[in-house]
Each structure stands twice: as structure tokens, then as C-alpha cells.
Design a protein around this motif. Structure first.
Motif, short mmCIF file in Angstrom:
data_model
loop_
_atom_site.label_atom_id
_atom_site.label_comp_id
_atom_site.label_asym_id
_atom_site.label_seq_id
_atom_site.Cartn_x
_atom_site.Cartn_y
_atom_site.Cartn_z
N SER A 348 0.85 -1.20 0.00
CA SER A 348 0.00 0.00 0.00
C SER A 348 0.88 1.24 0.00
CB SER A 348 -0.86 0.05 1.26
OG SER A 348 -1.64 -1.11 1.34
N PHE A 349 0.48 2.22 -0.80
CA PHE A 349 1.27 3.46 -0.80
C PHE A 349 0.42 4.67 -1.15
CE2 PHE A 349 1.23 2.89 -5.30
CZ PHE A 349 1.77 1.63 -5.61
N TRP A 350 0.96 5.85 -0.78
CA TRP A 350 0.37 7.13 -1.18
C TRP A 350 0.98 7.52 -2.51
CZ3 TRP A 350 -3.56 7.89 1.78
CH2 TRP A 350 -3.50 7.66 3.16
N LEU A 351 0.16 8.01 -3.40
CA LEU A 351 0.68 8.46 -4.69
C LEU A 351 1.34 9.82 -4.52
CD1 LEU A 351 -2.28 7.53 -7.09
CD2 LEU A 351 -0.38 6.13 -6.26
N VAL A 381 -6.33 -3.99 -5.30
CA VAL A 381 -7.40 -4.44 -4.41
C VAL A 381 -8.10 -3.29 -3.69
CG1 VAL A 381 -6.61 -6.81 -4.03
CG2 VAL A 381 -5.68 -4.99 -2.60
N ASP A 382 -7.46 -2.11 -3.64
CA ASP A 382 -8.12 -0.99 -2.95
C ASP A 382 -7.54 0.34 -3.41
OD1 ASP A 382 -9.86 0.15 -1.04
OD2 ASP A 382 -8.14 0.46 0.31
N LYS A 383 -8.42 1.36 -3.49
CA LYS A 383 -7.90 2.72 -3.71
C LYS A 383 -8.85 3.70 -3.03
CE LYS A 383 -9.77 3.04 -8.44
NZ LYS A 383 -9.42 3.35 -9.81
N PHE A 384 -8.27 4.76 -2.47
CA PHE A 384 -9.13 5.79 -1.86
C PHE A 384 -8.39 7.13 -1.79
CE2 PHE A 384 -7.06 6.22 2.24
CZ PHE A 384 -6.44 5.00 2.45
N TYR A 392 -3.81 10.39 -2.40
CA TYR A 392 -4.46 9.22 -2.99
C TYR A 392 -3.71 7.97 -2.57
CZ TYR A 392 -7.02 12.44 -5.93
OH TYR A 392 -7.84 13.42 -6.38
N SER A 393 -4.46 6.92 -2.28
CA SER A 393 -3.82 5.66 -1.86
C SER A 393 -4.12 4.53 -2.85
CB SER A 393 -4.35 5.27 -0.49
OG SER A 393 -4.08 3.91 -0.25
N ARG A 394 -3.18 3.61 -2.92
CA ARG A 394 -3.36 2.40 -3.73
C ARG A 394 -2.90 1.20 -2.92
NH1 ARG A 394 -5.62 5.13 -6.71
NH2 ARG A 394 -5.45 5.47 -8.93
N THR A 395 -3.66 0.08 -3.04
CA THR A 395 -3.19 -1.18 -2.47
C THR A 395 -3.25 -2.26 -3.55
OG1 THR A 395 -3.98 -0.59 -0.27
CG2 THR A 395 -3.54 -2.93 -0.67
N TYR A 396 -2.14 -2.94 -3.74
CA TYR A 396 -2.09 -4.04 -4.70
C TYR A 396 -1.77 -5.33 -3.97
CZ TYR A 396 -1.60 -0.40 -8.21
OH TYR A 396 -1.80 0.70 -9.01
N ARG A 397 -2.35 -6.41 -4.46
CA ARG A 397 -1.96 -7.71 -3.93
C ARG A 397 -1.03 -8.40 -4.94
NH1 ARG A 397 -6.65 -10.16 -1.37
NH2 ARG A 397 -5.99 -8.53 0.07
N ILE A 398 0.13 -8.72 -4.48
CA ILE A 398 1.09 -9.43 -5.35
C ILE A 398 1.10 -10.89 -4.92
CG2 ILE A 398 3.46 -9.53 -6.17
CD1 ILE A 398 3.85 -6.68 -5.28
N VAL A 399 0.79 -11.75 -5.87
CA VAL A 399 0.85 -13.19 -5.54
C VAL A 399 2.18 -13.73 -6.03
CG1 VAL A 399 -0.25 -15.44 -5.82
CG2 VAL A 399 -1.64 -13.37 -5.77
N TYR A 400 3.00 -14.16 -5.09
CA TYR A 400 4.29 -14.76 -5.42
C TYR A 400 4.11 -16.27 -5.48
CZ TYR A 400 6.15 -10.22 -4.03
OH TYR A 400 6.40 -8.88 -3.93
N ARG A 401 4.64 -16.87 -6.50
CA ARG A 401 4.59 -18.34 -6.56
C ARG A 401 5.68 -18.82 -7.50
NH1 ARG A 401 -0.59 -22.11 -6.68
NH2 ARG A 401 -1.51 -20.60 -8.11
N HIS A 402 6.52 -19.65 -6.96
CA HIS A 402 7.61 -20.20 -7.76
C HIS A 402 7.09 -21.41 -8.53
CE1 HIS A 402 11.64 -21.45 -8.80
NE2 HIS A 402 12.09 -20.32 -8.29
N MET A 403 7.61 -21.60 -9.75
CA MET A 403 7.14 -22.72 -10.56
C MET A 403 7.77 -24.05 -10.13
SD MET A 403 4.96 -21.55 -12.74
CE MET A 403 4.86 -22.47 -14.27
N GLU A 404 8.90 -23.96 -9.46
CA GLU A 404 9.61 -25.22 -9.16
C GLU A 404 9.77 -25.54 -7.69
OE1 GLU A 404 11.62 -23.16 -11.42
OE2 GLU A 404 10.54 -24.03 -13.10
N LYS A 405 9.42 -24.61 -6.82
CA LYS A 405 9.60 -24.92 -5.40
C LYS A 405 8.63 -24.10 -4.55
CE LYS A 405 12.98 -21.38 -4.42
NZ LYS A 405 14.14 -20.96 -3.71
N THR A 406 8.54 -24.51 -3.29
CA THR A 406 7.73 -23.76 -2.35
C THR A 406 8.56 -22.60 -1.82
OG1 THR A 406 6.57 -25.76 -1.70
CG2 THR A 406 6.47 -23.90 -0.18
#
Ligand code: PHE
Length: 432
Positions: A348-351, A381-384, A392-406
Motif C-alpha cells: 500500500s502506498f500514497w501516490l 485491491v483498494d484505492k481511496f 491518494y492511496s493504492r493497495t495491490y496484492r502481489i501473488v508470489y509463486r515459484h514454478m519449481e519450489k515452495t
């Protein structure tokens, strides 16, 4: 239902198990309750609570679902190709008909013989001897024709007991199409001219026609049917097809359409000229027409490179988001998602200035650059707007997922911190 139906095994002991289950789970009497309606349990009952739980899921209506994209593409094809004389779409679309139907709807109205295998308990999910979960969309033909419709499409979930593998699932989806013609619609050039062609005769049944139809009428309807479906498949796949003869109790002549896939001919759909008797049962004596039924999963698996039918039920955003396209004709090619667990982390951050000076894509590119392939998705996922701070604020969800390992949370935290630093540095945002 009739295409490649496989006889499974079903023993009395399993019926008793279901019986007991229902008694415990759903009621204290011999009843099953579904959507406020009760069904008497009897010796035919073989539907399970798990199967009942699929009712109402309606994947074909779920936004950005591949089956929904396909539904829209098929609908658009019919809307665009068939218009009435006012320029409006000829076909009406039904996509939310209730899946519990009577034995009459699923079989009798469609002239399915009493001893046909498709009626077996081993092939269908019965609520009791009168009701079952529809085994095909054709179960609704009679009621829609009876209500006066001549051109319609039905998109629906259908239920069949079947093997379990990458291309079979007990619930799948079909589109059914029906088109009926009056004599003057079929021979529209000059219907009243002398020597014009009749639709009906008292003749004999041959390989290419029913006893009540003239040869010419049957051929024209067959041509209409085949050219519509060939055009649809060409529209979706741009591929060549071939026709093979088939049998369905409610059409004659009947056909299957096949398409080359991975070097082999694969069956895509069943269709045919509607048995006149099915129309008579719906109160229509003066029309002739065709019907087809297509399994949507099979089509979608080829179209979008989806390797396993279970994926359609996935709620993993790594699957669904791949089909989140603004243009339904986008040529999506599914990329397998990793089998390792996803690690979602929010940022989440302020612009630095006004909201319209900031572009989501800039942030996405930054994430790609900094974190690379361990990022599976990024979603806003959110802005206000904070009126006191005037920020102004923004929130992004970053999904991290490796293809070969946990990935460990520690590894993810490290990358995530790099993303935060880079964002502050190059986008001049302020992490909250
Ligand atoms: N209902 C048939 C099936 O599910 C397909 C079909 C539809 C065949 C309409 C002919 C006409 O196998």
C-alpha cells in the motif's frame, strides 16, 4: 447422454448408503430438500450431497470463466449470423433453466425407448423415480418449443455419472440449439408458385429422411444445420471439419461433427433433423427443424489449451485471472499454474500527486522488473482519497509463486521489500 455413454456399476448397497446419508443429513423423513422443494427418496435415489452442491454454481455465467467466454462467443455468433427482418437477433438464449427435470422431460418427450441405456441409474443422478438432474440440455426442448419459440439456444449444466479422468467430470456444460421452419421459411423464394415444394408427405423412412418429410425438405434442413455448425466451428477454431452419421432417438437423420485435434479426428457435437413426433408432443404439427448439442468443456479445452477438466472448477485466481480479458475473442492460451503454494503479499502506498497521473501498468512493469518470474499475479485491491492528508492511496496484492519450489515467507519478504524500495525510488510513492 448418448454420446459415448459409459455403463458404470451401481449396486443396491450403495443406494442404501445414500438413503441413510440423506436421512441423517437432509431430513428426518425419507425426503431430500433442495431449494425449498422436497423429493421423496425411493429405490431410484442415487444423487449424492456432493453432486447436489453443484446446483447453482453456473460456471457458464461466472464472469471471466472460460466457459462463460465461450458462451458469449457462441451467442454472438448466432446473434450476428441470424437476424429477423427487423434486424434483431433471431435466437433467444436461455442460460439459467433449473437442472432438476422429470423423466418425461429428459427421456419420454425425446422418444428415448424405455429400455435405453441412457435411462440407467448407472448413467444418471436420480432424485427419485420421477425426477433427475438433467443429463442433457435437450431435456428443455419440449417446453421451449411448446411455449412458441422457433429459434433458441440453451446453455446449461448437465449431470452424468461417468469415469473420473482429465476429460470427464460428473457435472459439465452444454449448449443446445434448436431451429424450426414453417414451409414458407424453408422455401422462402416463392412458396406459392406452381410446382413449389412441400415439407410433408405420407412416405417412407429412409436413411436420409423421416416418413412424414419430403426428401427436399429434409435435405434443405440438413443443409441449414450443417452449414450453421460448420460456420460456428470455423468461427471458433478456423479449422476443417468432417461429418459422420450418428444415432439419437429424437433426431433423424443424425450426425456428429468431428474436428482434427492433435492429428486425430475428435467428436465435437451431436445433431440432426428433429423427429417430427417430438414436435407433435410439443403441440407443433406444421414445422420441421434441427437441433444440436455441444459439450462446452471439450470445446474450451481445445480452444484455450486447458489440459484437465477439473481446472474449470478451480477457484485459484492463477487460473481464473488468465481469462479476465476485455475482448471475449482474445486468443487466450492457458499457462499451467504452479503446483506450489501461492504467497500473497499486499503493498500500500500514497501516490506522489493526482490519481490520474499514476498508471497501474507502470507499477506492474516495475514488479515484473524487480521480482521477475516468482510473481504470478498483481491485482489492484483498494484505492481511496484521504481528504485530510489530500493524498491518494493504492493497495495491490502481489501473488508470489515459484514454478519449481515452495517459497518461504522469508524469501518472499526479501523480494517484496525490493519491490517497495523500487516503487518509492522510481515511482516516488510513499509506502504506508
Ligand atoms: N443431447 C445429445 C447428447 O447430449 C446431443 C444432441 C442434441 C443430439 C440435439 C442431437 C440433437 O448427447
Amino acid at each position: 447422454m448418448f454420446i459415448a455413454s459409459v455403463l458404470g456399476k451401481f449396486t443396491t448397497s450403495r443406494i442404501i448408503v445414500y438413503h441413510c446419508f440423506f436421512k441423517r443429513k437432509y431430513s428426518n423423513s425419507n425426503q431430500i430438500f433442495i431449494n425449498g422443494k422436497s423429493y421423496e427418496v425411493d429405490s431410484w435415489t442415487n444423487v449424492t450431497p456432493k453432486i447436489i452442491s453443484y446446483i447453482g454454481k453456473n460456471l457458464h455465467l461466472q464472469k471471466s470463466h472460460p466457459l462463460s467466454l465461450l458462451r458469449e462467443r457462441i451467442t454472438n455468433f448466432f446473434y450476428f449470423h441470424y437476424k429477423n427482418n427487423r434486424g434483431n437477433p433471431l435466437f433467444s438464449v436461455y442460460d439459467n433453466l433449473y437442472p432438476i427435470v422429470t423423466v418425461e422431460q429428459n427421456f419420454d418427450n425425446l422418444l428415448v425407448p424405455e429400455d435405453h441405456v441412457s435411462r440407467n441409474k448407472s448413467d444418471c443422478y436420480y432424485l427419485n423415480s420421477k425426477y433427475l438432474l438433467r443429463g442433457h440440455s435437450s431435456a428443455h426442448e419440449n417446453e421451449l418449443i411448446q411455449s412458441g419459440l422457433d429459434n433458441f439456444l440453451i446453455f446449461s449444466d448437465v449431470y452424468r455419472r461417468d469415469q473420473i479422468d482429465s476429460s470427464h467430470y460428473p457435472v459439465f456444460h452444454q449448449v443446445e440449439g434448436v431451429r424450426l421452419f414453417l414451409r414458407h421459411e424453408l422455401f422462402s423464394l416463392n412458396p406459392d408458385a406452381e410446382g413449389s415444394i412441400d415439407v410433408f408427405e405420407k412416405g417412407v423412412r429412409t436413411e436420409t429422411k423421416q416418413e412424414v418429410h419430403t426428401y427436399d425438405a429434409a435435405r434443405v434442413v440438413e443443409y441449414s444445420l450443417k452449414s450453421s455448425l460448420t460456420a460456428l466451428v470455423r468461427h471458433l477454431f478456423g479449422q476443417k471439419v468432417r461429418w459422420v452419421d450418428a444415432y439419437f432417438p429424437f433426431t433423424h437423420p443424425s450426425f456428429e461433427l468431428e474436428m482434427k485435434f492433435n492429428g486425430e479426428w475428435m467428436e465435437l457435437l451431436g445433431c440432426g433433423v428433429l423427429e417430427h413426433q417430438t414436435l407433435v408432443k410439443a403441440g407443433v404439427e406444421d414445422k420441421i427443424g434441427w437441433a444440436f448439442g455441444i459439450g462446452l468443456e471439450r470445446l474450451a479445452m481445445i480452444l484455450y489449451n486447458i489440459p484437465d477438466i477439473r481446472l474449470f472448477w478451480s477457484t485459484d485466481p492463477g487460473f481464473l485471472n488468465q481469462f479476465n480479458v476485455s475482448d471475449i475473442n482474445t486468443n487466450v492460451k492457458y499457462k499451467p499454474i504452479s503446483i506450489y503454494p501461492p504467497c500473497p503479499n499486499d503493498i500500500s502506498f500514497w501516490l506522489p500527486g493526482n490519481a490520474d497521473e499514476f498508471s497501474d501498468n507502470d507499477f506492474y512493469d516495475l514488479v515484473r522488473t524487480v521480482a521477475g518470474d516468482v510473481v504470478e499475479q498483481v491485482n489492484l485491491v483498494d484505492k481511496f482519497y484521504h481528504p485530510k492528508k489530500k493524498l491518494y492511496s493504492r493497495t495491490y496484492r502481489i501473488v508470489y509463486r515459484h514454478m519449481e519450489k515452495t517459497l518461504t515467507q522469508e524469501e518472499v519478504n526479501k523480494v517484496h521489500r525490493l519491490v517497495e524500495e523500487a516503487a518509492e525510488r522510481s515511482l516516488e510513492v510513499k509506502i504506508r
